[in-house]
Design a protein around this motif. Sequence first.
Motif, PDB file in Angstrom:
ATOM      1  N   CYS A  39       0.820  -1.220   0.000  1.00 47.39           N
ATOM      2  CA  CYS A  39       0.000   0.000   0.000  1.00 47.39           C
ATOM      3  C   CYS A  39       0.854   1.272   0.000  1.00 47.39           C
ATOM      4  CB  CYS A  39      -0.927   0.006   1.208  1.00 47.39           C
ATOM      5  SG  CYS A  39      -2.215  -1.265   1.103  1.00 47.39           S
ATOM      6  N   PHE A  40       2.146   1.126   0.260  1.00 43.69           N
ATOM      7  CA  PHE A  40       3.041   2.294   0.290  1.00 43.69           C
ATOM      8  C   PHE A  40       3.825   2.362  -1.022  1.00 43.69           C
ATOM      9  CE2 PHE A  40       2.213   1.037   4.638  1.00 43.69           C
ATOM     10  CZ  PHE A  40       1.824   2.235   5.208  1.00 43.69           C
TER      11      PHE A  40
ATOM     12  N   PHE B  92      -3.024  14.454   3.923  1.00 44.28           N
ATOM     13  CA  PHE B  92      -3.183  13.435   4.954  1.00 44.28           C
ATOM     14  C   PHE B  92      -4.066  13.885   6.100  1.00 44.28           C
ATOM     15  CE2 PHE B  92       0.314  11.872   2.604  1.00 44.28           C
ATOM     16  CZ  PHE B  92       0.123  10.514   2.633  1.00 44.28           C
TER      17      PHE B  92
ATOM     18  N   ASP C 172      -4.113   7.604   4.634  1.00 37.73           N
ATOM     19  CA  ASP C 172      -4.365   7.682   6.067  1.00 37.73           C
ATOM     20  C   ASP C 172      -3.287   7.053   6.950  1.00 37.73           C
ATOM     21  OD1 ASP C 172      -5.026   5.029   5.775  1.00 37.73           O
ATOM     22  OD2 ASP C 172      -7.177   5.332   6.011  1.00 37.73           O
ATOM     23  N   THR C 173      -2.165   6.703   6.364  1.00 34.98           N
ATOM     24  CA  THR C 173      -1.033   6.192   7.142  1.00 34.98           C
ATOM     25  C   THR C 173       0.253   6.683   6.487  1.00 34.98           C
ATOM     26  OG1 THR C 173      -2.272   4.157   7.607  1.00 34.98           O
ATOM     27  CG2 THR C 173       0.078   4.092   8.045  1.00 34.98           C
ATOM     28  N   LEU C 174       1.280   6.917   7.290  1.00 34.18           N
ATOM     29  CA  LEU C 174       2.592   7.309   6.774  1.00 34.18           C
ATOM     30  C   LEU C 174       3.618   6.228   7.115  1.00 34.18           C
ATOM     31  CD1 LEU C 174       2.554  11.024   7.987  1.00 34.18           C
ATOM     32  CD2 LEU C 174       2.369  10.269   5.608  1.00 34.18           C
ATOM     33  N   LEU C 175       4.479   5.951   6.156  1.00 32.91           N
ATOM     34  CA  LEU C 175       5.628   5.075   6.400  1.00 32.91           C
ATOM     35  C   LEU C 175       6.870   5.965   6.380  1.00 32.91           C
ATOM     36  CD1 LEU C 175       6.960   2.275   6.722  1.00 32.91           C
ATOM     37  CD2 LEU C 175       6.979   2.107   4.222  1.00 32.91           C
TER      38      LEU C 175
ATOM     39  N   PRO D 105      -1.378   7.800  11.896  1.00 32.79           N
ATOM     40  CA  PRO D 105      -0.355   6.891  12.411  1.00 32.79           C
ATOM     41  C   PRO D 105       0.846   6.860  11.474  1.00 32.79           C
ATOM     42  CG  PRO D 105      -2.228   5.643  11.536  1.00 32.79           C
ATOM     43  CD  PRO D 105      -2.593   7.094  11.479  1.00 32.79           C
TER      44      PRO D 105
ATOM     45  N   ASP E 206       6.651  17.226  -1.336  1.00 28.55           N
ATOM     46  CA  ASP E 206       5.456  17.585  -2.076  1.00 28.55           C
ATOM     47  C   ASP E 206       4.461  18.120  -1.056  1.00 28.55           C
ATOM     48  OD1 ASP E 206       3.034  17.640  -3.403  1.00 28.55           O
ATOM     49  OD2 ASP E 206       3.450  15.816  -4.545  1.00 28.55           O
TER      50      ASP E 206
ATOM     51  N   TYR F 214       2.103   8.943  16.365  1.00 30.99           N
ATOM     52  CA  TYR F 214       1.086   9.720  15.640  1.00 30.99           C
ATOM     53  C   TYR F 214       1.628  11.089  15.276  1.00 30.99           C
ATOM     54  CZ  TYR F 214      -1.982   5.949  16.820  1.00 30.99           C
ATOM     55  OH  TYR F 214      -2.525   4.692  16.909  1.00 30.99           O
TER      56      TYR F 214
ATOM     57  N   ILE G  33       9.508   9.728   3.550  1.00 30.30           N
ATOM     58  CA  ILE G  33       8.152   9.611   4.087  1.00 30.30           C
ATOM     59  C   ILE G  33       7.233   9.275   2.919  1.00 30.30           C
ATOM     60  CG2 ILE G  33       6.268  10.764   5.305  1.00 30.30           C
ATOM     61  CD1 ILE G  33       8.305  12.702   6.481  1.00 30.30           C
ATOM     62  N   THR G  34       6.498   8.181   3.058  1.00 33.79           N
ATOM     63  CA  THR G  34       5.634   7.720   1.980  1.00 33.79           C
ATOM     64  C   THR G  34       4.228   7.502   2.519  1.00 33.79           C
ATOM     65  OG1 THR G  34       7.530   6.541   1.049  1.00 33.79           O
ATOM     66  CG2 THR G  34       5.365   5.949   0.172  1.00 33.79           C
ATOM     67  N   GLY G  35       3.231   7.994   1.817  1.00 40.17           N
ATOM     68  CA  GLY G  35       1.845   7.756   2.215  1.00 40.17           C
ATOM     69  C   GLY G  35       1.326   6.447   1.660  1.00 40.17           C
ATOM     70  N   ASP G  36       0.219   5.988   2.219  1.00 45.14           N
ATOM     71  CA  ASP G  36      -0.361   4.753   1.690  1.00 45.14           C
ATOM     72  C   ASP G  36      -1.427   5.069   0.645  1.00 45.14           C
ATOM     73  OD1 ASP G  36      -2.452   5.613   3.267  1.00 45.14           O
ATOM     74  OD2 ASP G  36      -2.861   3.645   4.111  1.00 45.14           O
ATOM     75  N   CYS G  37      -2.066   4.031   0.132  1.00 46.38           N
ATOM     76  CA  CYS G  37      -2.965   4.149  -1.018  1.00 46.38           C
ATOM     77  C   CYS G  37      -4.201   4.987  -0.722  1.00 46.38           C
ATOM     78  CB  CYS G  37      -3.367   2.759  -1.497  1.00 46.38           C
ATOM     79  SG  CYS G  37      -4.085   1.746  -0.173  1.00 46.38           S
TER      80      CYS G  37
ATOM     81  N   GLN H 245      -8.473  13.097   8.961  1.00 49.09           N
ATOM     82  CA  GLN H 245      -8.264  12.858  10.391  1.00 49.09           C
ATOM     83  C   GLN H 245      -7.165  13.797  10.891  1.00 49.09           C
ATOM     84  OE1 GLN H 245      -7.064   8.721  10.624  1.00 49.09           O
ATOM     85  NE2 GLN H 245      -5.703   8.930   8.864  1.00 49.09           N
TER      86      GLN H 245
ATOM     87  N   ILE I 205       1.417  16.426   1.203  1.00 54.27           N
ATOM     88  CA  ILE I 205       1.573  16.288   2.653  1.00 54.27           C
ATOM     89  C   ILE I 205       0.314  16.730   3.385  1.00 54.27           C
ATOM     90  CG2 ILE I 205       2.764  17.314   4.641  1.00 54.27           C
ATOM     91  CD1 ILE I 205       5.385  16.983   3.083  1.00 54.27           C
TER      92      ILE I 205
END
Lengths: 120, 120
Positions: free
Chosen positions: A106-107, B14, B86-89, B22, B7, B38, B79-83, B18, B11
């Motif tokens: 998903c990332f 996200f 709603d989540t950051l890696l 996370p 970007d 968080y 830093i990568t967002g998900d699909c 919410q 950013i």
Amino acid sequence: MYNRIMDEKKISAFFGKQELVPAIIQEARTGEVLMLAYMNEESLARTVETGYTWFYSRSRQRLWQKGEESGHVQRVVSITGDCDDDTLLVRVEQTGPACHTGEATCFFAEPVYREKPEES
Amino acid sequence: MYNRIMDEKKISAFFGKQELVPAIIQEARTGEVLMLAYMNEESLARTVETGYTWFYSRSRQRLWQKGEESGHVQRVVSITGDCDDDTLLVRVEQTGPACHTGEATCFFAEPVYREKPEES
């Protein structure tokens, strides 16, 4: 065939503080982080009973098994809690892509931020 | 020295759904998952400004920099967002142990569940 080892007392400890616990899903073979989803106590119980990941969908307000429609299931290798019992790390062996978009994780997007070594 | 690529429009996306997102923190060099914390919009802004992780503490209701007291900071690699945004890696290079207990990762406990190959 596999046996399973579980600590039921410890498992229920995760739901003392909160109803939904974020579960980080990591591919056990590569270390790649695949997705994050939420477990309530019932979905965690089904996960340990079946050996495949089940989650609670906040938008649909119901349990779902990862891959229930796509077949892209996640066999659970281990589930580990964090130091303050509010997050789960679930190591899995993923069948097919983890993301509903068809991507492996998903990332998959370009990072929104990254360090880039200066051109020398 | 490093340049940074970010970007800003992406950013802020996200935080439409919410207030707190996370963030999965992963050691970039080994793939090990270190912790989950968080971020609110301000802590993510400080993270990208400084290149080190900042979070929002739900219990203390304030921003905190990881390692602000211990020195065990996390330099951000990407830093990568998900699909579904709603989540950051967050991939980092961790200085010292990530966990406040002194362990390398917050997921240091014995698994609450694991598969075990049958004795043959």
